[in-house]
Enzyme design. Structure first.
Site, PDB file in Angstrom:
ATOM      1  N   TYR A  43      -3.096 -12.895   3.462  1.00  0.00           N
ATOM      2  CA  TYR A  43      -2.690 -12.590   2.083  1.00  0.00           C
ATOM      3  C   TYR A  43      -1.512 -13.441   1.591  1.00  0.00           C
ATOM      4  O   TYR A  43      -1.684 -14.365   0.800  1.00  0.00           O
ATOM      5  CB  TYR A  43      -2.316 -11.098   1.979  1.00  0.00           C
ATOM      6  CG  TYR A  43      -3.409 -10.158   2.403  1.00  0.00           C
ATOM      7  CD1 TYR A  43      -3.426  -9.583   3.668  1.00  0.00           C
ATOM      8  CD2 TYR A  43      -4.455  -9.854   1.519  1.00  0.00           C
ATOM      9  CE1 TYR A  43      -4.442  -8.720   4.050  1.00  0.00           C
ATOM     10  CE2 TYR A  43      -5.478  -8.988   1.911  1.00  0.00           C
ATOM     11  CZ  TYR A  43      -5.456  -8.429   3.172  1.00  0.00           C
ATOM     12  OH  TYR A  43      -6.472  -7.577   3.555  1.00  0.00           O
ATOM     13  N   LYS A  61       0.821  -1.214   0.000  1.00  0.00           N
ATOM     14  CA  LYS A  61       0.000   0.000   0.000  1.00  0.00           C
ATOM     15  C   LYS A  61       0.856   1.265   0.000  1.00  0.00           C
ATOM     16  O   LYS A  61       0.523   2.252  -0.643  1.00  0.00           O
ATOM     17  CB  LYS A  61      -0.931   0.010   1.214  1.00  0.00           C
ATOM     18  CG  LYS A  61      -1.817  -1.216   1.292  1.00  0.00           C
ATOM     19  CD  LYS A  61      -2.693  -1.336   0.060  1.00  0.00           C
ATOM     20  CE  LYS A  61      -3.581  -2.562   0.046  1.00  0.00           C
ATOM     21  NZ  LYS A  61      -2.889  -3.841   0.072  1.00  0.00           N
ATOM     22  N   TYR A  98     -12.328 -14.794   2.634  1.00  0.00           N
ATOM     23  CA  TYR A  98     -11.321 -13.750   2.873  1.00  0.00           C
ATOM     24  C   TYR A  98     -10.959 -13.705   4.358  1.00  0.00           C
ATOM     25  O   TYR A  98     -11.812 -13.805   5.232  1.00  0.00           O
ATOM     26  CB  TYR A  98     -11.882 -12.383   2.450  1.00  0.00           C
ATOM     27  CG  TYR A  98     -11.058 -11.223   2.947  1.00  0.00           C
ATOM     28  CD1 TYR A  98     -11.451 -10.495   4.075  1.00  0.00           C
ATOM     29  CD2 TYR A  98      -9.877 -10.868   2.317  1.00  0.00           C
ATOM     30  CE1 TYR A  98     -10.680  -9.451   4.546  1.00  0.00           C
ATOM     31  CE2 TYR A  98      -9.109  -9.813   2.785  1.00  0.00           C
ATOM     32  CZ  TYR A  98      -9.510  -9.119   3.910  1.00  0.00           C
ATOM     33  OH  TYR A  98      -8.739  -8.091   4.376  1.00  0.00           O
TER      34      TYR A  98
END
Ligand SMILES: Cc1ncc(COP(=O)(O)O)c(CNC2(C(=O)O)CC2)c1O
Length: 353
Positions: free
Chosen positions: A307, A57, A281
């Protein structure tokens, strides 16, 4: 060349390191006399910045925060789950840029392990002075839950910032579905090509985790633009692969058009493997935990259960099943995520885990 004209901020150390993973390679693909060796390297985006453990990010936000400053904004407003790396990164770049950060932390993951809302990323955001809003979705008729799109709660927060005299800069989940969202990872692919020249290698296969999609999309645009036939394989961790694939495709094509109106992104360049999200998720499954352990116990590469543990599982399986064949030079793009590990410690209590 267009990329160089778009303003960005110096949030990164410089090129993030590329390291060989010899013990993990041998564990996945033992050397045999006949087959040419597979090599595995990691592009360490988790070590790309001094700002609060960095990660993918921060790589993207170099462009968005420059844009926020160009518009004289006073507050970054964004959204993520309770243990979002993205909202931690938004808070970090806001601190570094002297801006306020207001982050909506929604209940994206249907679990409640010990201290889940007090440790890891959300602890870091609070430590950095972020205005962390947990569960405000309920005020507006219930949280919207996990999704990679735009949320009502962030619209409300933007209005609140304005009512207090500030100027909000809205950043969507993962800094992805934004005009500038794909640029960071186009930069990353250009950076990789430069490092390859120094290393004397060509990574024919690039593995990357994909959820809101702009890391994956940026790498695709970079790979198509260089025209060397490099394959970028996204490993879905959203548990909603159709939505992720659609968003990756849209971001890749929008980013390509922004940089070079003649740059076409073919459907064949959009590869998303949906076998490793473990059904939902944010929750690790057996393959996630095993992959995390193998990477940690061979080359001490630490991945996370939401992730990178899932993209690591994907890479391992793609090599073991032969989809990534002998002679391949694989580059695993490690996007970060480790701060959330401590919020998932209960998944690693038993001896086998
Ligand atoms: C460590 C790590 N690895 C991969 C990804 C997936 O990247 P994209 O969102 O660009 O597809 C995230 C995202 N995280 C989100 C978050 O809120 O943290 C955007 C979902 C990530 O944090």
């Amino acid at each position: 060349n267009t990329l160089r004209l778009i303003p960005k901020l110096p949030f990164l150390f410089g090129p993030s390191p590329i390291q060989a993973l010899p013990r993990l390679t041998r564990a996945i693909s033992p050397p045999t006399s006949c087959d040419p060796r597979i090599t595995i390297h990691a592009k360490r985006e988790d070590c790309n910045s001094p700002l609060a453990y960095g990660g993918n990010k921060v790589r993207k936000l170099v462009y968005l925060v420059a844009d926020a400053q160009a518009h004289a904004c006073t507050a970054l407003v964004s959204v993520g789950g309770i243990q979002s790396n993205h909202t931690r990164a938004v808070t970090a770049v806001a601190a570094a840029a002297g801006l306020q950060a207001v982050t909506v932390q929604e209940r994206w993951v249907p679990i409640d392990p010990p201290l889940y809302a007090q440790t890891g990323n959300i602890l870091l955001s609070r430590l950095m002075g972020g205005d962390v809003r947990v569960g405000i979705g309920e005020e507006g008729g219930g949280e919207e839950g996990f999704g990679i799109g735009h949320k009502e709660a962030t619209r409300r927060v933007c209005r609140e910032v304005e009512e207090k005299g500030g100027k909000p800069y809205y950043i969507p989940a993962g800094a992805s579905d934004h005009e500038l969202g794909g640029l960071g990872f186009v930069d990353c692919m250009v950076e990789i090509a430069g490092q390859e020249r120094e290393l004397g290698i060509f990574f024919d296969t690039v593995i990357v985790c994909s959820v809101t999609g702009s890391s994956h999309a940026g790498l695709i645009v970079g790979a198509v633009a260089e025209g060397r036939g490099r394959k970028v394989i996204g490993i879905d961790a959203s548990g909603k692969p159709e939505e992720t694939k659609e968003q990756v495709t849209r971001i890749a094509r929008n980013t390509a058009k922004l940089l070079d109106p003649d740059l076409e992104i073919p459907d064949s360049a959009i590869i998303l493997d949906d076998r490793f999200h473990e059904g939902v998720y944010g929750v690790p499954g057996p393959s996630t935990i095993k992959a995390m352990q193998l990477a940690a116990r061979t080359d001490a590469v630490i991945t996370d259960p939401v992730y990178e543990g899932k993209s690591m599982a994907g890479m391992i399986q793609l090599i073991r099943e032969g989809t990534i064949g002998p002679g391949s030079n694989v580059l695993y793009v490690h996007l970060g995520g480790q701060p959330a590990l401590n919020a998932y410690s209960s998944y690693f209590e038993t001896e086998s885990a």
